[in-house]
Design a protein around this motif. Structure first.
Motif, mmCIF file in Angstrom:
data_model
loop_
_atom_site.group_PDB
_atom_site.id
_atom_site.type_symbol
_atom_site.label_atom_id
_atom_site.label_comp_id
_atom_site.label_asym_id
_atom_site.label_seq_id
_atom_site.Cartn_x
_atom_site.Cartn_y
_atom_site.Cartn_z
ATOM 1 N N ASP A 9 0.820 -1.212 0.000
ATOM 2 C CA ASP A 9 0.000 0.000 0.000
ATOM 3 C C ASP A 9 0.856 1.265 0.000
ATOM 4 O OD1 ASP A 9 0.801 -0.673 2.601
ATOM 5 O OD2 ASP A 9 -0.847 0.420 3.513
ATOM 6 N N GLU A 10 2.191 1.118 -0.050
ATOM 7 C CA GLU A 10 3.072 2.287 -0.108
ATOM 8 C C GLU A 10 3.488 2.542 -1.557
ATOM 9 O OE1 GLU A 10 6.207 2.611 2.844
ATOM 10 O OE2 GLU A 10 5.168 1.096 4.053
ATOM 11 N N HIS A 11 3.041 3.674 -2.089
ATOM 12 C CA HIS A 11 3.245 4.018 -3.494
ATOM 13 C C HIS A 11 4.730 3.993 -3.906
ATOM 14 C CE1 HIS A 11 2.192 5.778 -7.340
ATOM 15 N NE2 HIS A 11 3.132 6.679 -7.155
ATOM 16 N N LYS A 12 5.595 4.577 -3.087
ATOM 17 C CA LYS A 12 7.023 4.641 -3.444
ATOM 18 C C LYS A 12 7.646 3.256 -3.550
ATOM 19 C CE LYS A 12 7.975 9.222 -1.612
ATOM 20 N NZ LYS A 12 8.569 9.993 -0.528
ATOM 21 N N LEU A 14 6.005 0.441 -4.265
ATOM 22 C CA LEU A 14 5.464 -0.168 -5.485
ATOM 23 C C LEU A 14 6.202 0.305 -6.730
ATOM 24 C CD1 LEU A 14 1.576 -0.077 -5.022
ATOM 25 C CD2 LEU A 14 3.032 -2.094 -5.140
ATOM 26 N N MET A 15 6.419 1.618 -6.807
ATOM 27 C CA MET A 15 7.054 2.179 -7.999
ATOM 28 C C MET A 15 8.494 1.695 -8.148
ATOM 29 S SD MET A 15 4.695 3.796 -9.537
ATOM 30 C CE MET A 15 3.619 2.536 -8.884
ATOM 31 N N ARG A 32 -2.725 -2.898 -4.483
ATOM 32 C CA ARG A 32 -2.544 -2.029 -3.308
ATOM 33 C C ARG A 32 -3.097 -2.635 -2.019
ATOM 34 N NH1 ARG A 32 -2.538 0.529 -7.730
ATOM 35 N NH2 ARG A 32 -1.052 2.187 -8.126
#
Length: 121
Positions: A9-12, A14-15, A32
């Protein structure tokens, strides 16, 4: 092409994971939370699932329980990637059937080599 499903759930995170795995030739799918993972698994069978534990809606432990019920996923490797670094959490994850447990912060290089090693065995 190997398929990896990354759930966090942490965007950074994942990217950076998506970029790193695409760069080495993986087909990458992003979720997510656990419910998104289960939705993906209705249509794809990944080689690896990288699963955070603390996610909204459906956590990693519950998601793993559902994954283990699906016979189509018997050969899919599941790794927990979590900030939960208590030995009891790690033990629980492995006892539930995770193939590996990596704690955050992590080395992307070590994570990739651990996944590659799991896929060979």
């Amino acid at each position: 092409m190997k398929k990896i499903l990354i759930a966090d759930d942490e965007h950074k995170i994942l990217m950076s994971l998506e970029y790193s795995f695409r760069k080495i030739g993986y087909e990458v799918f992003i979720a997510r939370d656990g419910t998104e993972v289960l939705e993906f698994l209705k249509t794809i069978v990944p080689d690896v699932i990288l699963l955070d534990i603390m996610m909204p809606n459906l956590d990693g432990y519950s998601t793993l329980e559902e994954i283990k019920k699906n016979e189509n996923l018997n050969s899919t490797k599941v790794l927990f990637l979590s900030a939960k670094n208590n030995p009891k959490d790690i033990e629980k994850g492995l006892e539930m059937g995770a193939d590996a447990y990596v704690t955050k912060p992590y080395s992307i290089k070590k994570l990739i080599s651990q996944i590659e090693e799991l896929l060979i065995n």
